[in-house]
Motif scaffolding. Sequence first.
Motif, short mmCIF file in Angstrom:
data_model
loop_
_atom_site.label_atom_id
_atom_site.label_comp_id
_atom_site.label_asym_id
_atom_site.label_seq_id
_atom_site.Cartn_x
_atom_site.Cartn_y
_atom_site.Cartn_z
N GLY A 114 0.80 -1.23 0.00
CA GLY A 114 0.00 0.00 0.00
C GLY A 114 0.82 1.27 0.00
O GLY A 114 0.28 2.37 -0.02
N THR A 115 2.16 1.14 0.02
CA THR A 115 3.03 2.32 -0.02
C THR A 115 2.97 2.92 -1.42
O THR A 115 3.32 2.26 -2.40
N ALA A 116 2.54 4.17 -1.50
CA ALA A 116 2.43 4.86 -2.79
C ALA A 116 3.69 5.65 -3.11
O ALA A 116 4.03 5.83 -4.28
N GLN A 117 4.39 6.11 -2.07
CA GLN A 117 5.56 6.97 -2.27
C GLN A 117 6.39 6.96 -1.00
O GLN A 117 5.87 6.81 0.11
N LEU A 118 7.70 7.14 -1.18
CA LEU A 118 8.60 7.30 -0.04
C LEU A 118 9.02 8.76 0.03
O LEU A 118 9.26 9.40 -1.00
N LEU A 119 9.10 9.27 1.23
CA LEU A 119 9.56 10.64 1.47
C LEU A 119 10.86 10.54 2.24
O LEU A 119 10.93 9.90 3.29
N LEU A 120 11.92 11.16 1.70
CA LEU A 120 13.21 11.19 2.37
C LEU A 120 13.49 12.62 2.83
O LEU A 120 13.39 13.56 2.03
N VAL A 121 13.82 12.77 4.10
CA VAL A 121 14.16 14.07 4.68
C VAL A 121 15.51 13.91 5.37
O VAL A 121 15.67 13.03 6.21
N VAL A 122 16.49 14.76 5.00
CA VAL A 122 17.80 14.75 5.64
C VAL A 122 17.95 16.07 6.38
O VAL A 122 17.87 17.14 5.77
N GLU A 123 18.15 16.00 7.71
CA GLU A 123 18.23 17.21 8.51
C GLU A 123 19.48 17.23 9.38
O GLU A 123 19.86 16.21 9.96
#
Length: 190
Positions: A70-79
């Motif tokens: 059911g995963t439609a998209q991955l979001l990657l955040v680098v902080e």
Amino acid sequence: MTLLGRLLKNRRAGGTHTAWNLPNLQGPELLTLTSRQFSDGGSMPLEHCAKHVGGDDRSPHLAWSSPPSGTAQLLLVVEDIDVPTSRPAVHCLALIDPAAGQLEPGALAAKQPGPGVRVLRSTIGRGYHGPAPIKGHGPHRYVFQLFALSAPVDSGPGTTPVDRARPRALLPAITAAVLDRGRLTGVFER
């Protein structure tokens, strides 16, 4: 610059305001995020740091366990959570096709992202921006956060297109459910 770093040594954004702690990005923590270049909590190699500190500004290899059905998209955040400001600096923000499975080094480049990668605006600009902490400020932690989303980020209502939105406006506006998430922390010091 070393004097400035020492003067600001006790000023750090901290993890409170990271994407990881946003109420709308909460979810199970079962995704395993890894890199061939560094281990969790380990030092990031110079090649993945900013050019003005001697690096190549090249994003590291990243791999993750299979996202849930059911995963439609991955979001990657680098902080960078140790920047001497009130909030962490977003060094990279990207949307990734869940079928990708991994990103090779350099896949987060603004001009030529890897297959299935859509780079967005960060605090610094578009694409990956490697570590470049103030000299003498001490170690900085760079938190790579990966979220498995139930719907694409750009499918919801909004006035600013996702490609032009600032991270601090985009991240809290995400309405898709987080099906799973994982993180990996790299450290760099000048």
